[in-house]
Design a protein around this motif. Structure first.
Motif, PDB file in Angstrom:
ATOM      1  N   TYR A  37       0.954  -1.212   0.190  1.00 32.52           N
ATOM      2  CA  TYR A  37       0.080   0.037   0.407  1.00 32.52           C
ATOM      3  C   TYR A  37       1.118   0.973  -0.406  1.00 32.52           C
ATOM      4  O   TYR A  37       1.783   1.001   0.521  1.00 32.52           O
ATOM      5  CB  TYR A  37      -0.614  -0.053   0.998  1.00 32.52           C
ATOM      6  CG  TYR A  37      -1.385  -0.789   1.683  1.00 32.52           C
ATOM      7  CD1 TYR A  37      -2.821  -1.648   1.340  1.00 32.52           C
ATOM      8  CD2 TYR A  37      -1.488  -1.580   2.285  1.00 32.52           C
ATOM      9  CE1 TYR A  37      -3.790  -2.784   1.556  1.00 32.52           C
ATOM     10  CE2 TYR A  37      -1.938  -2.936   2.116  1.00 32.52           C
ATOM     11  CZ  TYR A  37      -2.820  -3.829   1.932  1.00 32.52           C
ATOM     12  OH  TYR A  37      -4.042  -4.907   1.386  1.00 32.52           O
ATOM     13  N   TYR A  38       0.739   2.075  -0.417  1.00 31.07           N
ATOM     14  CA  TYR A  38       0.756   4.109  -0.624  1.00 31.07           C
ATOM     15  C   TYR A  38       2.507   4.028  -0.592  1.00 31.07           C
ATOM     16  O   TYR A  38       3.350   4.504  -0.465  1.00 31.07           O
ATOM     17  CB  TYR A  38       1.133   3.868   1.315  1.00 31.07           C
ATOM     18  CG  TYR A  38      -0.582   3.743   1.861  1.00 31.07           C
ATOM     19  CD1 TYR A  38      -1.276   4.903   1.094  1.00 31.07           C
ATOM     20  CD2 TYR A  38      -0.940   3.478   3.325  1.00 31.07           C
ATOM     21  CE1 TYR A  38      -3.039   4.728   1.347  1.00 31.07           C
ATOM     22  CE2 TYR A  38      -2.000   2.754   3.657  1.00 31.07           C
ATOM     23  CZ  TYR A  38      -2.451   4.213   2.748  1.00 31.07           C
ATOM     24  OH  TYR A  38      -4.834   4.306   2.999  1.00 31.07           O
ATOM     25  N   PRO A  40       4.882   5.365  -3.773  1.00 27.55           N
ATOM     26  CA  PRO A  40       5.034   6.744  -4.571  1.00 27.55           C
ATOM     27  C   PRO A  40       5.312   6.379  -5.986  1.00 27.55           C
ATOM     28  O   PRO A  40       6.045   6.373  -6.615  1.00 27.55           O
ATOM     29  CB  PRO A  40       6.204   7.179  -3.809  1.00 27.55           C
ATOM     30  CG  PRO A  40       7.694   6.547  -3.918  1.00 27.55           C
ATOM     31  CD  PRO A  40       6.355   5.057  -3.213  1.00 27.55           C
ATOM     32  N   ILE A 100       4.477  -2.577   3.802  1.00 25.51           N
ATOM     33  CA  ILE A 100       3.529  -2.213   5.147  1.00 25.51           C
ATOM     34  C   ILE A 100       2.599  -3.114   6.858  1.00 25.51           C
ATOM     35  O   ILE A 100       2.666  -2.926   7.827  1.00 25.51           O
ATOM     36  CB  ILE A 100       2.887  -1.577   5.075  1.00 25.51           C
ATOM     37  CG1 ILE A 100       3.284   0.110   4.632  1.00 25.51           C
ATOM     38  CG2 ILE A 100       1.213  -1.001   6.155  1.00 25.51           C
ATOM     39  CD1 ILE A 100       1.675   0.843   3.795  1.00 25.51           C
ATOM     40  N   HIS A 126       8.015   1.324   4.769  1.00 28.86           N
ATOM     41  CA  HIS A 126       8.132   3.000   5.074  1.00 28.86           C
ATOM     42  C   HIS A 126       8.512   2.756   6.254  1.00 28.86           C
ATOM     43  O   HIS A 126       8.112   1.779   7.336  1.00 28.86           O
ATOM     44  CB  HIS A 126       6.138   3.127   5.085  1.00 28.86           C
ATOM     45  CG  HIS A 126       5.844   3.326   3.195  1.00 28.86           C
ATOM     46  ND1 HIS A 126       5.448   2.152   3.106  1.00 28.86           N
ATOM     47  CD2 HIS A 126       5.147   4.893   2.938  1.00 28.86           C
ATOM     48  CE1 HIS A 126       5.185   2.736   1.377  1.00 28.86           C
ATOM     49  NE2 HIS A 126       5.266   4.079   1.724  1.00 28.86           N
ATOM     50  N   ARG A 130       5.857   7.959  11.442  1.00 30.30           N
ATOM     51  CA  ARG A 130       6.040   8.902   9.619  1.00 30.30           C
ATOM     52  C   ARG A 130       6.124   9.922  10.381  1.00 30.30           C
ATOM     53  O   ARG A 130       6.323  11.077   9.255  1.00 30.30           O
ATOM     54  CB  ARG A 130       5.059   8.121   9.371  1.00 30.30           C
ATOM     55  CG  ARG A 130       3.422   8.809   9.371  1.00 30.30           C
ATOM     56  CD  ARG A 130       2.954   7.548   8.998  1.00 30.30           C
ATOM     57  NE  ARG A 130       1.307   8.008   8.994  1.00 30.30           N
ATOM     58  CZ  ARG A 130       0.269   7.177   9.677  1.00 30.30           C
ATOM     59  NH1 ARG A 130       1.076   6.730  10.993  1.00 30.30           N
ATOM     60  NH2 ARG A 130      -0.339   7.004   9.561  1.00 30.30           N
ATOM     61  N   CYS A 139      11.873   7.975   5.323  1.00 31.49           N
ATOM     62  CA  CYS A 139      10.778   7.950   4.388  1.00 31.49           C
ATOM     63  C   CYS A 139      11.539   8.264   3.215  1.00 31.49           C
ATOM     64  O   CYS A 139      11.294   7.671   2.205  1.00 31.49           O
ATOM     65  CB  CYS A 139       9.908   8.381   4.372  1.00 31.49           C
ATOM     66  SG  CYS A 139       7.783   7.571   3.466  1.00 31.49           S
ATOM     67  N   TYR A 143      12.664   6.494  -0.376  1.00 28.90           N
ATOM     68  CA  TYR A 143      12.031   6.873  -1.355  1.00 28.90           C
ATOM     69  C   TYR A 143      13.319   7.095  -2.940  1.00 28.90           C
ATOM     70  O   TYR A 143      12.884   6.738  -3.899  1.00 28.90           O
ATOM     71  CB  TYR A 143      10.544   8.215  -1.465  1.00 28.90           C
ATOM     72  CG  TYR A 143       9.874   8.081  -0.596  1.00 28.90           C
ATOM     73  CD1 TYR A 143       9.110   6.963  -0.338  1.00 28.90           C
ATOM     74  CD2 TYR A 143       8.814   8.987  -0.353  1.00 28.90           C
ATOM     75  CE1 TYR A 143       7.848   6.451   0.308  1.00 28.90           C
ATOM     76  CE2 TYR A 143       7.771   8.850   0.014  1.00 28.90           C
ATOM     77  CZ  TYR A 143       6.872   7.301   0.268  1.00 28.90           C
ATOM     78  OH  TYR A 143       5.747   7.286   0.824  1.00 28.90           O
ATOM     79  N   GLN A 288       3.543  13.809   2.056  1.00 30.30           N
ATOM     80  CA  GLN A 288       1.914  12.878   1.990  1.00 30.30           C
ATOM     81  C   GLN A 288       1.647  11.209   2.751  1.00 30.30           C
ATOM     82  O   GLN A 288       0.461  11.569   3.494  1.00 30.30           O
ATOM     83  CB  GLN A 288       1.997  12.867   0.975  1.00 30.30           C
ATOM     84  CG  GLN A 288       0.167  12.099   0.624  1.00 30.30           C
ATOM     85  CD  GLN A 288       0.573  10.681  -0.133  1.00 30.30           C
ATOM     86  OE1 GLN A 288       1.641  10.592  -1.138  1.00 30.30           O
ATOM     87  NE2 GLN A 288      -0.852  11.117  -1.029  1.00 30.30           N
ATOM     88  N   PHE A 289       2.255  11.019   3.197  1.00 33.79           N
ATOM     89  CA  PHE A 289       2.346   9.141   3.596  1.00 33.79           C
ATOM     90  C   PHE A 289       2.589   9.696   5.067  1.00 33.79           C
ATOM     91  O   PHE A 289       1.427   8.821   5.443  1.00 33.79           O
ATOM     92  CB  PHE A 289       3.899   8.851   3.514  1.00 33.79           C
ATOM     93  CG  PHE A 289       3.671   7.264   4.448  1.00 33.79           C
ATOM     94  CD1 PHE A 289       2.585   6.720   3.677  1.00 33.79           C
ATOM     95  CD2 PHE A 289       4.630   7.241   5.164  1.00 33.79           C
ATOM     96  CE1 PHE A 289       2.726   5.617   4.539  1.00 33.79           C
ATOM     97  CE2 PHE A 289       4.442   5.743   6.349  1.00 33.79           C
ATOM     98  CZ  PHE A 289       3.552   5.187   5.903  1.00 33.79           C
ATOM     99  N   ILE A 292      -1.314  10.531   6.159  1.00 34.61           N
ATOM    100  CA  ILE A 292      -2.430   9.711   5.385  1.00 34.61           C
ATOM    101  C   ILE A 292      -2.518   9.269   7.250  1.00 34.61           C
ATOM    102  O   ILE A 292      -1.851   9.011   8.220  1.00 34.61           O
ATOM    103  CB  ILE A 292      -2.258   8.394   4.903  1.00 34.61           C
ATOM    104  CG1 ILE A 292      -1.639   8.977   3.598  1.00 34.61           C
ATOM    105  CG2 ILE A 292      -3.284   7.972   5.072  1.00 34.61           C
ATOM    106  CD1 ILE A 292      -1.125   7.969   2.781  1.00 34.61           C
ATOM    107  N   LEU A 298      -1.877   1.722   9.101  1.00 35.11           N
ATOM    108  CA  LEU A 298      -0.568   2.868   9.888  1.00 35.11           C
ATOM    109  C   LEU A 298      -0.585   3.269  11.360  1.00 35.11           C
ATOM    110  O   LEU A 298      -2.109   3.257  12.058  1.00 35.11           O
ATOM    111  CB  LEU A 298      -0.564   3.725   9.042  1.00 35.11           C
ATOM    112  CG  LEU A 298      -0.760   3.756   8.286  1.00 35.11           C
ATOM    113  CD1 LEU A 298      -1.198   5.421   7.102  1.00 35.11           C
ATOM    114  CD2 LEU A 298       0.010   3.399   7.007  1.00 35.11           C
TER     115      LEU A 298
END
Length: 383
Positions: A37-38, A40, A100, A126, A130, A139, A143, A288-289, A292, A298
């Protein structure tokens, strides 16, 4: 294009990922599979490649993946690997494997062992914490790793301008999908649960500018219609994924419309935009992450307050729904552990709900249909 023609096109796209992949490859494009999930996805788009969501399959059974997976892994993860092993999606140039949940973490290595000789397998971890500066730094580091691996596949550098452009494209898509969800509730006589699912599912397989343009066209046509005076009942759906047309047809058979959803495959995937006021696009993606919220997958440092349960209960009330249907993936530990707290919040708010245990190998929905029919009767009496 008419509403029906657009809906038919989305339906075809949602049902034919193998065909979409073949068309992209025939056009000379590179395609990267993106597991939940999630991840980028913006980085894939920024690299000039096509991101393609991999969320299992409703039309296959687990066979070859049994050689790699424990029997208690959820079918979403197992069938994602099955589609790579049986040739359905092995034309991908690479896959991104987020970690995750407790299933995806070891599965990332199963994918590496099974497919590492055929394609690039890009590991993504992730941060749990966060929100803090160290979480954001971690993070960004992850990325950056994804970005470097994608550059190897694409054979080109991904510039900051490329990433900002991708962020713009994706934020526009998120806005269009949020608008569609709102319009679908207002026009549930036209956008049935199966059609709603197909429109949102098609996103994972289509090139994003094309998808957003067609969705904006559909939204514009729906906005011209008078708001539906719905004589049935409405529910909010919740869970990881609920995209099986045979199961969603039971809603339509019982005059149930979807007012809103709390589904990872649907609204949770697009409710949070990437901020555009950062100096660095990688920091923007990390934030952005971090932004959430109210997601069972999460970490929530205030989980003892049952914030998520109250959020879901409020979503039902604010959407005008009469109840909630929870699609519980078998062997999904986060959902199973959360359920007592979610149930408490719903009960405290006086919101009726049902929990349907599902997996993607189910073909007989007799019990689920009976439960949905009985739930529809309860909601009708409570109107």
């Amino acid at each position: 294009m008419s509403i029906n023609a657009l809906l038919d096109e989305f339906k075809v796209k949602a049902a034919t990922p193998k065909q979409q992949l073949a068309e992209y490859k025939a056009q000379g494009k590179k395609v990267i599979g993106v597991l939940p999930y999630y991840a980028p996805e913006e980085l894939v788009y920024a690299a000039g490649m096509v991101p393609m969501g991999i969320w299992g399959s409703n039309t296959k059974n687990i066979s070859r993946a049994k050689e790699y997976c424990a029997t208690f892994y959820c079918t979403i993860a197992q069938l994602a690997l099955e589609m790579l092993l049986d040739g359905t999606m092995d034309g991908l140039d690479g896959i991104i494997t987020p970690t995750i949940c407790d299933t995806l973490r070891p599965m990332s290595q199963n994918f590496r062992v099974a497919m590492g000789d055929k394609m690039s397998v890009i590991f993504l971890a992730h941060p749990q914490n966060r929100f803090e500066d160290f979480g954001l730094e971690f993070c960004i580091d992850q990325y950056d790793h994804v970005k470097k691996e994608l550059e190897k596949v694409a054979g080109k550098e991904i510039t900051n301008d490329d990433i900002w452009n991708a962020i713009k494209v994706y934020n526009e898509s998120r806005a269009a999908r949020r608008e569609f969800v709102k319009l679908a509730s207002e026009h549930c006589d036209v956008i049935t649960p199966t059609k709603r699912s197909a429109v949102l599912k098609a996103f994972w397989f289509m090139e994003k500018p094309e998808y957003t343009a067609k969705l904006n066209e559909l939204n514009a046509e729906l906005a011209k219609l008078p708001v539906c005076d719905w004589n049935g009942t409405k529910v909010v759906t919740s869970g990881i994924i609920c995209d099986n047309p045979a199961l969603l047809a039971a809603f339509e058979e019982n005059n149930i419309a979807i007012a809103a959803d709390d589904v990872a495959h649907e609204t949770r995937a697009f409710k949070t935009d990437v901020p555009t006021d950062e100096a660095c696009p990688m920091m923007a993606l990390a934030k952005q992450f971090a932004n959430i919220d109210h997601d069972v997958l999460l970490y929530d440092p205030k989980s003892s307050e049952n914030r998520r349960g109250e959020f879901v209960a409020n979503l039902v009330k604010e959407s005008g729904a009469q109840g909630l249907v929870l699609f519980m993936q078998q062997f999904c530990d986060p959902e199973e552990m959360e359920y007592p707290y979610l149930k408490k919040a719903l009960d405290d708010a006086g919101i009726p709900h049902i929990k349907l245990g599902i997996d993607q190998q189910m073909r007989d929905f007799g019990q689920a249909r009976t439960a949905i029919q009985a739930f529809a009767d309860v909601l009708e009496m409570n109107k």
